[in-house]
Design an enzyme around this catalytic site. Structure first.
Site, PDB file in Angstrom:
ATOM      1  CD  GLU A  28      -2.949  -1.193   2.251  1.00 18.11           C
ATOM      2  OE1 GLU A  28      -2.805  -0.409   3.209  1.00 18.11           O
ATOM      3  OE2 GLU A  28      -3.814  -2.075   2.217  1.00 18.11           O
ATOM      4  NE  ARG A  86      -4.081   4.462 -24.467  1.00 21.59           N
ATOM      5  CZ  ARG A  86      -3.106   3.559 -24.549  1.00 21.59           C
ATOM      6  NH1 ARG A  86      -2.805   3.045 -25.712  1.00 21.59           N
ATOM      7  NH2 ARG A  86      -2.450   3.185 -23.482  1.00 21.59           N
ATOM      8  CG  HIS A 120      -6.316   9.351 -26.504  1.00 22.95           C
ATOM      9  ND1 HIS A 120      -5.586   9.127 -27.646  1.00 22.95           N
ATOM     10  CD2 HIS A 120      -7.510   8.752 -26.697  1.00 22.95           C
ATOM     11  CE1 HIS A 120      -6.297   8.414 -28.472  1.00 22.95           C
ATOM     12  NE2 HIS A 120      -7.462   8.163 -27.925  1.00 22.95           N
ATOM     13  CE  LYS A 179      -5.334   4.254 -34.493  1.00 26.18           C
ATOM     14  NZ  LYS A 179      -4.163   4.292 -33.586  1.00 26.18           N
ATOM     15  CB  SER A 216       0.583   2.181 -26.411  1.00 27.91           C
ATOM     16  OG  SER A 216       0.273   1.213 -25.455  1.00 27.91           O
ATOM     17  N   GLY A 218       3.101   0.148 -30.064  1.00 23.95           N
ATOM     18  CA  GLY A 218       3.798   0.461 -31.306  1.00 23.95           C
ATOM     19  C   GLY A 218       3.083  -0.014 -32.559  1.00 23.95           C
TER      20      GLY A 218
END
Ligand code: R5P
Length: 283
Positions: A28, A86, A120, A179, A216, A218
Site C-alpha cells: 500500500e 483512451r 488523448h 485508422k 504504446s 507500437g
C-alpha cells in the site's frame, strides 16, 4: 496567494523532490508532505507523474491532493501523461467511461486544475473542463517538429496515423491517415486490433515525420511506417509525445524507421525533447 511547489519523487529527473512517497510492506502507498504548514491556503503546483505504475501513482496523487484539500490549498496538478484517457467512449455495454471517471476522482480529491500534455481525449491544445476537472492541455507537437528538423537539418512532410492526432500535424500543413480499429482481441489482455491504416497522401521521395500522441504497443506507428515506406518515402522519422514502448515495439521501431523519439513526459532512452521547455514558467 503565494505559489509554492511540491514535487513527487517520480519527477526527480526534472526538479528536486520534496514529497515522500513510499510503500508499506503489503504494497500500500505511504505519502507525506513535510512542513505541511508552508502550503496552507496557498496556490500549490504539485508535480506528480501518473505513469509508469499508473494505478499506484493515481492513488498517491489522490492521497496528496486530499492532504492539500484539508489545508485549503488551491492545487494545480502537473501530470504530463493522463492515464485512462483512451477509454473515453463506451464501445460495449457495461464498460466504464474511464477517462471521465478519473478526472472526476482527481477533481473530488482536490485538484483545482490539471496541467497535462497531448491528452488523448481532448484532441487539441487549450483549456477544457472535463469530468468536472479544469484541464490545460499543452501540445508537444511544435517541439517534436523542431527537434526532427534540427536533427536532420531538413523539412518534413508531417502526418498523423489517425484523425484523433491530426491536430498535431495540421498546424504544420500535414495530413492524417485513416485508422479503423476492429473488435477486441480474445484473452486476458484487452485491446482492439487495427483493421486498417492508410492514406492517399503522396510520400514519394519525401522526408516524412509520423507524429502521434503516444506510442504504446507500437502497432499504430509500425503500421504507419509500413504505409509511408510503401508510398516511397526517402526518410521516415517517428515522433510521439508519450512513449511507453510496450512489448517489442522499441526494437521493432529501431529496425523499421530511420529515427524515432519522444518527449520526457515518460522518461526513456529516446526522450530527446523535454517538457521542461513549455513548463519553464513553473519549474
Ligand atoms: C490512438 O488513438 C492513439 O492516438 C495512438 O495511436 C495509440 O494509442 C497508440 O497505441 P499503439 O502504440 O498500441 O498502437
Amino acid at each position: 496567494m503565494i505559489n509554492v511547489k511540491l514535487i513527487s519523487p517520480n519527477f526527480s529527473d526534472l526538479i528536486s523532490p520534496n514529497v515522500e512517497a513510499k510503500q508499506f510492506p503489503d504494497g500500500e502507498n505511504y505519502v507525506r508532505i513535510p512542513e505541511l504548514n508552508k502550503y496552507r491556503e496557498k496556490e500549490v503546483t504539485l508535480f506528480h507523474r501518473l505513469y509508469p505504475n499508473q494505478d499506484r501513482m493515481l492513488i498517491q496523487a489522490l492521497l496528496l491532493l486530499n492532504i492539500l484539500k484539508n489545508i485549503d490549498a488551491k492545487v494545480t496538478l502537473v501530470s504530463p501523461y493522463l492515464p485512462y484517457a483512451r477509454q473515453d467512449k463506451i464501445f460495449l455495454e457495461g464498460e466504464p467511461p474511464s477517462s471521465e471517471i478519473i478526472c472526476k476522482i482527481l477533481a473530488d480529491a482536490g485538484a483545482n486544475k490539471l496541467l497535462t500534455f497531448d491528452c488523448h481525449f481532448l484532441k487539441k491544445e487549450g483549456k477544457f473542463t472535463y469530468g468536472g476537472l479544469d484541464i490545460e492541455n499543452i501540445s508537444m507537437a511544435r517541439f517534436l517538429v523542431e527537434h526532427a528538423e534540427k536533427k536532420f537539418n531538413d523539412k518534413f512532410l508531417i502526418i498523423s496515423p489517425d484523425v484523433g492526432a491530426s491536430y498535431m500535424s495540421k498546424e504544420f500543413g500535414g495530413g492524417h491517415m485513416e485508422k479503423v480499429r476492429g473488435t477486441y482481441v480474445e484473452g486476458q489482455e484487452t485491446y482492439r486490433k487495427i483493421d486498417k491504416l492508410e492514406s492517399d497522401v503522396d510520400f514519394k521521395d519525401k522526408n516524412v515525420l509520423i507524429m502521434d500522441d503516444m506510442i504504446s504497443t507500437g502497432s499504430t506507428m509500425l503500421k504507419a511506417v509500413e504505409n509511408v515506406k510503401k508510398g516511397g518515402a526517402s526518410k521516415v522519422v517517428c515522433a510521439a509525445t508519450h512513449g511507453f514502448f510496450l512489448k517489442d515495439s522499441f526494437s521493432k521501431l529501431s529496425s523499421s524507421c530511420d529515427y524515432f523519439f519522444v518527449s520526457d513526459s515518460i522518461p526513456s532512452q529516446v526522450s530527446h525533447v523535454s517538457i521542461r521547455v513549455p513548463l519553464k514558467n513553473l519549474i
